[in-house]
Motif scaffolding. Structure first.
Motif, PDB file in Angstrom:
ATOM      1  N   LYS A   1      72.375  77.078  -6.409  1.00 48.92           N
ATOM      2  CA  LYS A   1      72.631  76.544  -7.731  1.00 48.92           C
ATOM      3  C   LYS A   1      71.034  76.587  -8.473  1.00 48.92           C
ATOM      4  O   LYS A   1      71.002  76.741  -9.628  1.00 48.92           O
ATOM      5  N   SER A   2      70.165  76.271  -7.611  1.00 51.14           N
ATOM      6  CA  SER A   2      68.590  76.481  -8.240  1.00 51.14           C
ATOM      7  C   SER A   2      68.423  77.906  -8.648  1.00 51.14           C
ATOM      8  O   SER A   2      67.912  78.077  -9.732  1.00 51.14           O
TER       9      SER A   2
ATOM     10  N   GLN B   1      70.525  80.130  -9.766  1.00 49.81           N
ATOM     11  CA  GLN B   1      71.581  80.302 -11.098  1.00 49.81           C
ATOM     12  C   GLN B   1      70.840  79.626 -12.091  1.00 49.81           C
ATOM     13  O   GLN B   1      70.916  80.275 -13.166  1.00 49.81           O
ATOM     14  N   ARG B   2      70.368  78.401 -12.023  1.00 51.79           N
ATOM     15  CA  ARG B   2      69.526  77.693 -13.271  1.00 51.79           C
ATOM     16  C   ARG B   2      68.508  78.477 -13.683  1.00 51.79           C
ATOM     17  O   ARG B   2      68.234  78.597 -14.855  1.00 51.79           O
TER      18      ARG B   2
ATOM     19  N   TYR C   1      69.664  81.731 -15.271  1.00 56.71           N
ATOM     20  CA  TYR C   1      70.299  81.309 -16.732  1.00 56.71           C
ATOM     21  C   TYR C   1      69.014  80.865 -17.423  1.00 56.71           C
ATOM     22  O   TYR C   1      68.958  81.509 -18.992  1.00 56.71           O
TER      23      TYR C   1
ATOM     24  N   SER D   1      72.435  75.501 -20.777  1.00 52.90           N
ATOM     25  CA  SER D   1      73.175  74.980 -19.830  1.00 52.90           C
ATOM     26  C   SER D   1      74.733  74.168 -20.567  1.00 52.90           C
ATOM     27  O   SER D   1      75.079  73.189 -19.967  1.00 52.90           O
TER      28      SER D   1
ATOM     29  N   GLN E   1      78.934  76.448 -13.754  1.00 59.49           N
ATOM     30  CA  GLN E   1      78.074  75.649 -12.813  1.00 59.49           C
ATOM     31  C   GLN E   1      78.983  74.524 -12.257  1.00 59.49           C
ATOM     32  O   GLN E   1      79.061  74.250 -11.065  1.00 59.49           O
TER      33      GLN E   1
END
Length: 161
Positions: free
Chosen positions: A69-70, A72-73, A76, A83, A91
């Motif tokens: 997740k980190s 992907q953020r 992005y 977001s 997400q």
């Protein structure tokens, strides 16, 4: 007179043989109970290990999901995607999916642990049953031996007269 001596010797041998056999039955029951208890402790140890391994694997899965997740953020943000809207929905779906794997791991580990705890209980029940069977076998042998001794005494009394 030799007949009387043979009867006495046979009666004594029968009594001693019955005692030895009864003791053997009793000891066998005790040994089986000890073995079953040992097996139960092994199963309990396996249950604890399965639960511990499940927690470890579940936590590792969660850490891996957090790293993903980190990443992907960061990707992005690097590409200029906000977001909001579709990325936020994606997400959220990925987060829900990521939590399912650790929950599955925990459930499977608990199922394995429960199976081992049940095996431990079964082992203990079998040990108690084997011990009782040994006691009953010993008692039965002693009763049979008592009957043989009584028969020998009767034969001795008849031979004496």
């Amino acid at each position: 007179m030799p007949t009387t001596a043979v009867i006495i010797a046979g009666t004594i041998a029968s009594a001693v043989g019955s005692g030895v056999s009864a003791y053997g039955s009793y000891q066998q029951g005790k040994a089986q109970r000890r073995m079953a208890e040992r097996n139960a402790k092994i199963a309990e140890s396996r249950a604890a290990g399965a639960a511990r391994d499940g927690r470890i694997m579940s936590n590792a899965s969660r850490r891996q999901s957090e790293r993903l997740k980190s990443r992907q953020r960061a990707l992005y943000a690097k590409s200029g995607v906000t977001s909001a809207g579709s990325p936020l929905i994606i997400q959220a779906e990925q987060a829900a999916q990521a939590e399912m794997q650790p929950l599955d791991i925990e459930r499977n580990a608990e199922n394995q642990a429960q199976a081992q705890r049940q095996q431990a209980e079964l082992d203990r029940m079998q040990g108690k049953s084997a011990y009782r069977a040994g006691l009953y076998g010993a008692g039965s042998t002693l009763l049979q031996g008592a009957g043989d001794v009584a028969t020998g005494i009767e034969a001795y009394n008849e031979a004496k007269n």
